[in-house]
Design a protein around this motif. Structure first.
Motif, PDB file in Angstrom:
ATOM      1  N   MET A 223       0.804  -1.214   0.000  1.00 36.53           N
ATOM      2  CA  MET A 223       0.000   0.000   0.000  1.00 36.53           C
ATOM      3  C   MET A 223       0.841   1.271   0.000  1.00 36.53           C
ATOM      4  SD  MET A 223      -3.109  -0.311  -0.539  1.00 36.53           S
ATOM      5  CE  MET A 223      -3.451   1.411  -0.234  1.00 36.53           C
ATOM      6  N   GLY A 224       2.087   1.194   0.471  1.00 30.99           N
ATOM      7  CA  GLY A 224       2.944   2.375   0.397  1.00 30.99           C
ATOM      8  C   GLY A 224       3.137   2.813  -1.045  1.00 30.99           C
ATOM      9  N   GLU A 225       3.445   1.857  -1.934  1.00 32.84           N
ATOM     10  CA  GLU A 225       3.612   2.157  -3.360  1.00 32.84           C
ATOM     11  C   GLU A 225       2.274   2.518  -4.004  1.00 32.84           C
ATOM     12  OE1 GLU A 225       6.404   2.373  -5.224  1.00 32.84           O
ATOM     13  OE2 GLU A 225       7.489   2.180  -3.332  1.00 32.84           O
ATOM     14  N   ALA A 226       1.206   1.858  -3.561  1.00 31.60           N
ATOM     15  CA  ALA A 226      -0.116   2.171  -4.114  1.00 31.60           C
ATOM     16  C   ALA A 226      -0.521   3.607  -3.804  1.00 31.60           C
ATOM     17  CB  ALA A 226      -1.157   1.195  -3.558  1.00 31.60           C
ATOM     18  N   LEU A 227      -0.216   4.080  -2.600  1.00 29.71           N
ATOM     19  CA  LEU A 227      -0.515   5.473  -2.233  1.00 29.71           C
ATOM     20  C   LEU A 227       0.246   6.447  -3.110  1.00 29.71           C
ATOM     21  CD1 LEU A 227      -0.622   5.295   1.673  1.00 29.71           C
ATOM     22  CD2 LEU A 227      -2.515   5.884   0.144  1.00 29.71           C
ATOM     23  N   LEU A 228       1.502   6.122  -3.405  1.00 31.35           N
ATOM     24  CA  LEU A 228       2.276   6.992  -4.303  1.00 31.35           C
ATOM     25  C   LEU A 228       1.631   7.047  -5.688  1.00 31.35           C
ATOM     26  CD1 LEU A 228       5.957   6.010  -3.379  1.00 31.35           C
ATOM     27  CD2 LEU A 228       4.752   8.140  -2.835  1.00 31.35           C
ATOM     28  N   ALA A 229       1.117   5.915  -6.178  1.00 33.57           N
ATOM     29  CA  ALA A 229       0.459   5.877  -7.491  1.00 33.57           C
ATOM     30  C   ALA A 229      -0.800   6.731  -7.477  1.00 33.57           C
ATOM     31  CB  ALA A 229       0.130   4.432  -7.865  1.00 33.57           C
ATOM     32  N   ILE A 230      -1.562   6.684  -6.379  1.00 29.83           N
ATOM     33  CA  ILE A 230      -2.764   7.515  -6.262  1.00 29.83           C
ATOM     34  C   ILE A 230      -2.398   8.992  -6.289  1.00 29.83           C
ATOM     35  CG2 ILE A 230      -4.643   8.193  -4.716  1.00 29.83           C
ATOM     36  CD1 ILE A 230      -4.748   5.287  -3.745  1.00 29.83           C
ATOM     37  N   THR A 231      -1.352   9.348  -5.567  1.00 26.02           N
ATOM     38  CA  THR A 231      -0.928  10.751  -5.493  1.00 26.02           C
ATOM     39  C   THR A 231      -0.446  11.247  -6.849  1.00 26.02           C
ATOM     40  OG1 THR A 231      -0.283  10.445  -3.182  1.00 26.02           O
ATOM     41  CG2 THR A 231       0.620  12.367  -4.317  1.00 26.02           C
ATOM     42  N   ARG A 232       0.345  10.418  -7.544  1.00 30.25           N
ATOM     43  CA  ARG A 232       0.894  10.832  -8.841  1.00 30.25           C
ATOM     44  C   ARG A 232      -0.207  11.020  -9.882  1.00 30.25           C
ATOM     45  NH1 ARG A 232       5.197   7.075  -7.672  1.00 30.25           N
ATOM     46  NH2 ARG A 232       4.009   5.461  -8.778  1.00 30.25           N
ATOM     47  N   GLY A 239      -6.655   1.917 -10.103  1.00 31.65           N
ATOM     48  CA  GLY A 239      -7.187   0.612 -10.448  1.00 31.65           C
ATOM     49  C   GLY A 239      -6.218  -0.478 -10.032  1.00 31.65           C
ATOM     50  N   VAL A 240      -6.739  -1.654  -9.735  1.00 29.81           N
ATOM     51  CA  VAL A 240      -5.914  -2.783  -9.303  1.00 29.81           C
ATOM     52  C   VAL A 240      -6.115  -3.930 -10.293  1.00 29.81           C
ATOM     53  CG1 VAL A 240      -5.369  -4.365  -7.424  1.00 29.81           C
ATOM     54  CG2 VAL A 240      -6.213  -2.063  -6.902  1.00 29.81           C
ATOM     55  N   THR A 241      -5.009  -4.499 -10.771  1.00 24.95           N
ATOM     56  CA  THR A 241      -5.074  -5.550 -11.796  1.00 24.95           C
ATOM     57  C   THR A 241      -4.634  -6.886 -11.218  1.00 24.95           C
ATOM     58  OG1 THR A 241      -2.823  -5.017 -12.548  1.00 24.95           O
ATOM     59  CG2 THR A 241      -4.651  -3.922 -13.663  1.00 24.95           C
ATOM     60  N   ASP A 242      -5.169  -7.967 -11.823  1.00 28.08           N
ATOM     61  CA  ASP A 242      -4.762  -9.316 -11.404  1.00 28.08           C
ATOM     62  C   ASP A 242      -3.517  -9.743 -12.167  1.00 28.08           C
ATOM     63  OD1 ASP A 242      -5.586 -10.066 -13.953  1.00 28.08           O
ATOM     64  OD2 ASP A 242      -7.480 -10.950 -13.271  1.00 28.08           O
ATOM     65  N   ALA A 243      -3.121 -10.991 -11.998  1.00 21.12           N
ATOM     66  CA  ALA A 243      -1.888 -11.483 -12.612  1.00 21.12           C
ATOM     67  C   ALA A 243      -1.939 -11.462 -14.136  1.00 21.12           C
ATOM     68  CB  ALA A 243      -1.603 -12.905 -12.112  1.00 21.12           C
ATOM     69  N   GLU A 244      -3.155 -11.530 -14.704  1.00 25.58           N
ATOM     70  CA  GLU A 244      -3.301 -11.488 -16.173  1.00 25.58           C
ATOM     71  C   GLU A 244      -3.488 -10.072 -16.705  1.00 25.58           C
ATOM     72  OE1 GLU A 244      -5.062 -13.848 -14.324  1.00 25.58           O
ATOM     73  OE2 GLU A 244      -3.440 -15.253 -14.823  1.00 25.58           O
ATOM     74  N   GLY A 245      -3.433  -9.080 -15.854  1.00 23.02           N
ATOM     75  CA  GLY A 245      -3.583  -7.688 -16.282  1.00 23.02           C
ATOM     76  C   GLY A 245      -5.014  -7.217 -16.393  1.00 23.02           C
ATOM     77  N   ARG A 246      -5.980  -8.059 -15.978  1.00 22.86           N
ATOM     78  CA  ARG A 246      -7.388  -7.656 -16.011  1.00 22.86           C
ATOM     79  C   ARG A 246      -7.724  -6.836 -14.778  1.00 22.86           C
ATOM     80  NH1 ARG A 246      -8.817 -13.753 -17.247  1.00 22.86           N
ATOM     81  NH2 ARG A 246      -8.176 -13.774 -15.070  1.00 22.86           N
ATOM     82  N   LEU A 247      -8.696  -5.957 -14.933  1.00 24.06           N
ATOM     83  CA  LEU A 247      -9.094  -5.112 -13.812  1.00 24.06           C
ATOM     84  C   LEU A 247      -9.781  -5.970 -12.752  1.00 24.06           C
ATOM     85  CD1 LEU A 247      -9.248  -2.155 -12.767  1.00 24.06           C
ATOM     86  CD2 LEU A 247     -11.564  -2.091 -13.724  1.00 24.06           C
ATOM     87  N   ALA A 248      -9.224  -5.926 -11.536  1.00 20.23           N
ATOM     88  CA  ALA A 248      -9.788  -6.715 -10.431  1.00 20.23           C
ATOM     89  C   ALA A 248     -10.521  -5.846  -9.423  1.00 20.23           C
ATOM     90  CB  ALA A 248      -8.674  -7.492  -9.728  1.00 20.23           C
ATOM     91  N   GLY A 249     -10.123  -4.578  -9.321  1.00 19.87           N
ATOM     92  CA  GLY A 249     -10.749  -3.721  -8.325  1.00 19.87           C
ATOM     93  C   GLY A 249     -10.262  -2.294  -8.435  1.00 19.87           C
ATOM     94  N   ILE A 250     -10.650  -1.488  -7.465  1.00 21.93           N
ATOM     95  CA  ILE A 250     -10.262  -0.087  -7.431  1.00 21.93           C
ATOM     96  C   ILE A 250     -10.050   0.317  -5.975  1.00 21.93           C
ATOM     97  CG2 ILE A 250     -12.626   0.805  -7.282  1.00 21.93           C
ATOM     98  CD1 ILE A 250     -11.751   3.107  -9.138  1.00 21.93           C
ATOM     99  N   ILE A 251      -9.095   1.196  -5.734  1.00 16.30           N
ATOM    100  CA  ILE A 251      -8.870   1.743  -4.400  1.00 16.30           C
ATOM    101  C   ILE A 251      -9.273   3.202  -4.426  1.00 16.30           C
ATOM    102  CG2 ILE A 251      -7.176   2.267  -2.607  1.00 16.30           C
ATOM    103  CD1 ILE A 251      -5.522  -0.083  -3.615  1.00 16.30           C
ATOM    104  N   THR A 252     -10.210   3.546  -3.560  1.00 18.69           N
ATOM    105  CA  THR A 252     -10.707   4.915  -3.465  1.00 18.69           C
ATOM    106  C   THR A 252     -10.405   5.475  -2.079  1.00 18.69           C
ATOM    107  OG1 THR A 252     -12.875   4.286  -2.599  1.00 18.69           O
ATOM    108  CG2 THR A 252     -12.603   4.279  -5.003  1.00 18.69           C
ATOM    109  N   ASP A 253     -10.760   6.722  -1.893  1.00 17.77           N
ATOM    110  CA  ASP A 253     -10.578   7.365  -0.594  1.00 17.77           C
ATOM    111  C   ASP A 253     -11.327   6.602   0.500  1.00 17.77           C
ATOM    112  OD1 ASP A 253      -9.768   9.716   1.087  1.00 17.77           O
ATOM    113  OD2 ASP A 253     -11.938   9.967   1.217  1.00 17.77           O
TER     114      ASP A 253
END
Length: 323
Positions: A223-232, A239-253
């Motif tokens: 989540m440390g890296e994920a927070l940086l991605a949200i900020t950038r 968005g969060v992807t699975d091992a095949e690159g498909r959309l698996a979910g989303i992280i919001t506020d």
């Protein structure tokens, strides 16, 4: 010149207004009953035009002609207006072989039309004449003659062009829509000719407003890296992807607040909301905005075959005038 004025009441004005509208409505009913084979022939001639449709008329008919030309042009039939008096002073050069002339004149004897009609006959340019007098010069010269039904003008004196211009305008609309429908003219085509204002905004699609390269992180990312991605990204989500690159979910506020206790010990896949609401590229932007408003969210991920290809923010819609 002196005039005699009465002292009209509100009821007098209302009575006159209703009479005028009723007369014009009656004229349109008469026109609907009167059009026949000449209308079909005119539409076929316009449809087959290799060049442009040139609409012309003098006086009030000229004002109607300008509007008809504009309606043709905005619905897939290339057209422009040529003023008959200007045509006699050089603008006949705007009328060329392959064009179709649509000439309007209530009397069919307007002198200023003589040169443009003669030009069409000399160079074999197809001519559609619209007039309210049978046997008039314009209708005799025309390849297709459309005779307007004989109905009184809306004024009591019968001299002010009212019902005649209303019928001519409606006839032009009828021709334009007949051509539009038979050309399979779509809202996308319409938007190309109406990019500005509320009409253009209403016809925008998600693909016109979305941002490519949406912010995405893999499920196993801390989540440390994920927070940086949200900020950038500046969108406030990722968005969060699975091992095949498909959309698996989303992280919001909201997801961040729900996992605030020990957030940094989690991965993106543990924090995300699964199966987020997404939308396709061909959806109208107005529909996307409605989804965001309904779900009280500010962003939608755009997907194709379960892969996130873009992102749309509510501010993108508002800036474009989508309401």
């Amino acid at each position: 010149m002196t005039s005699t004025f009465t002292d009209p009441t509100s009821a007098d004005f209302l009575r006159t207004g209703r009479r005028v509208i009723q007369r014009e409505a009656g004229a349109l009913e008469a026109l609907s009953e009167a059009i026949g084979e000449s209308f079909s022939a005119a539409a076929a001639l316009l449809m087959a035009a290799r060049g442009r449709v040139i609409v012309s008329g003098m006086g009030k008919s000229g004002h109607i002609a300008r509007k008809i030309a504009a309606t043709f042009a905005s619905t897939g039939t290339p057209a422009h207006f040529v003023h008959p008096a200007e045509a006699s002073h050089g603008d006949l050069g705007m009328v060329a072989e392959g064009d179709v002339l649509l000439v309007l004149s209530n009397s069919g004897e307007t002198p200023e039309l003589a040169d443009i009609v003669a030009h069409s006959r000399r160079f074999g340019i197809s001519l559609i004449g619209v007039a309210g007098r049978a046997g008039s010069t314009l209708l005799r010269q025309a390849d297709v003659a459309i005779l307007l039904p004989e109905v009184p003008e809306a004024c009591e004196t019968g001299i002010v062009p009212t019902t005649s211009t209303t019928m001519t305008l409606a006839l032009g609309d009828a021709l334009a829509i007949a051509l539009m429908e038979h050309r399979a003219f779509t809202p996308d085509h319409f938007r190309m000719f109406h990019p500005g204002g509320k009409l253009g905004a209403r016809l925008l699609r998600v693909r016109d407003l979305m941002h490519d390269n949406p912010p995405l992180v893999p499920e196993d990312l801390g989540m440390g890296e994920a927070l940086l991605a949200i900020t950038r990204s500046g969108f406030g989500v990722v968005g969060v992807t699975d091992a095949e690159g498909r959309l698996a979910g989303i992280i919001t506020d909201g997801d961040l607040r729900r996992h605030l206790d020990g957030l940094m010990s989690h991965t993106a896949g543990e924090v995300m909301t699964r199966n987020p609401r997404t939308i396709g590229t061909d959806v109208l932007a107005g529909e996307a905005l409605a989804v965001m408003n309904d779900r009280k969210i500010t962003c939608l991920l755009i997907t194709e075959d379960s892969t996130a290809i873009g992102i749309l923010h509510v501010h993108d819609c508002l800036r474009a005038g989508v309401v």
